[in-house]
Design an enzyme around this catalytic site. Structure first.
Site, PDB file in Angstrom:
ATOM      1  N   ASP A 127       0.829  -1.202   0.000  1.00 59.02           N
ATOM      2  CA  ASP A 127       0.000   0.000   0.000  1.00 59.02           C
ATOM      3  C   ASP A 127       0.871   1.261   0.000  1.00 59.02           C
ATOM      4  O   ASP A 127       2.018   1.223   0.451  1.00 59.02           O
ATOM      5  CB  ASP A 127      -0.870   0.038   1.261  1.00 59.02           C
TER       6      ASP A 127
HETATM    7  N1  URA Z   1      -1.114  -6.001   3.813  1.00 55.93           N
HETATM    8  C1  URA Z   1      -1.609  -4.753   3.847  1.00 55.93           C
HETATM    9  O1  URA Z   1      -2.650  -4.511   4.465  1.00 55.93           O
HETATM   10  N2  URA Z   1      -0.967  -3.776   3.207  1.00 55.93           N
HETATM   11  C2  URA Z   1       0.195  -3.972   2.541  1.00 55.93           C
HETATM   12  O2  URA Z   1       0.753  -3.030   1.988  1.00 55.93           O
HETATM   13  C3  URA Z   1       0.711  -5.277   2.504  1.00 55.93           C
HETATM   14  C4  URA Z   1       0.039  -6.271   3.145  1.00 55.93           C
END
Ligand code: URA
Length: 239
Positions: free
Chosen positions: A102
């Site tokens: 993310d």
């Molecule tokens: N899980 C998440 O919630 N976000 C990420 O960036 C990676 C794994």
């Protein structure tokens, strides 16, 4: 490099299938048929399969980026936000991220143009481990953490069992740092799992992807994988 491995790297087929293709006499090195999968070849050899020249794997690139928060892990963004591609200089035209992190998450992100390897590394069937450090609100109970190892139900789907460890607490136990090990990579999985036990994530960092760690890579910088790291990834996913 052994011929069968070379073919697998060039995307012809898996290593095992490449050995069969060689034994069937379909491969030529510099114009000579060979039936020996273990024959050594280099980038300077001209190799054909069924009469067609290999593109070779010399143009395959494998880069490990230590992604800072604030960059999205897609090639283009329709909202003009900064993407991880902007951290790659001249390489950016040739690489894409393996899986996603993310925008507000940080840590190790593999980038490559090796489609088969990328596909397998992110497919749950190959059980590639991803390890995250997640700061969460509050201090989860042992019972809540145990739910991770059983597999939590999120949006009606049961997630695969995840490894979970409490690493430390802070702010008088109003926050906790968890280490979470996943073998699948659904969208926002760590955040959704932590929300499901009522301990939302405030900060998320990936510390390990299939054995690859940032080590002393500064945030925002990248390095090329070593030959042995690439080999290890290949073996991990049966190529
Ligand atoms: N899980 C998440 O919630 N976000 C990420 O960036 C990676 C794994």
């Amino acid at each position: 490099m052994r011929l069968a491995k070379y073919l697998a790297r060039a995307g012809v087929a898996s290593r095992r299938r490449s050995e069969d293709i060689i034994r069937q006499g379909r491969v030529q090195i510099n114009g000579q048929v060979t039936k020996q999968p273990q024959e050594n070849v280099t980038d300077h050899d001209h190799i054909t399969v069924d009469g067609k020249a290999l593109k070779g794997f010399e143009n395959k690139l494998y880069v490990l980026l230590n992604k800072p928060a604030g960059f999205i892990s897609t090639v283009h963004d329709t909202h003009q936000r900064p993407t991880v591609m902007s951290l790659l200089g001249d390489l950016k035209a040739r690489l894409y991220p393996v899986g996603r992190l993310d925008a507000d998450s940080s840590g190790v992100l593999l980038m490559t143009n090796d489609g088969e390897l990328a596909y397998r590394l992110t497919h749950p069937r190959y059980q590639v481990k991803k390890v995250y450090h997640a700061w969460v609100k509050g201090l989860p109970t042992k019972e809540a953490l145990a739910l991770f190892s059983k597999g939590l139900v999120i949006d009606g789907h049961k997630s695969a069992p995840a490894g979970i460890k409490l690493l430390k607490t802070a702010y008088n136990k109003r926050a906790a740092l968890l280490e979470i090990t996943l073998t699948e990579g659904k969208k926002r999985q760590v955040k959704n799992m932590c929300s499901a036990i009522n301990h939302p994530v405030t900060e998320l960092h990936r510390v390990n992807f299939g054995g690859l760690k940032a080590g002393n890579l500064e945030k925002g910088s990248y390095r090329f994988l070593t030959e042995s790291e690439i080999n290890k990834l290949y073996r991990m996913v049966g190529l």
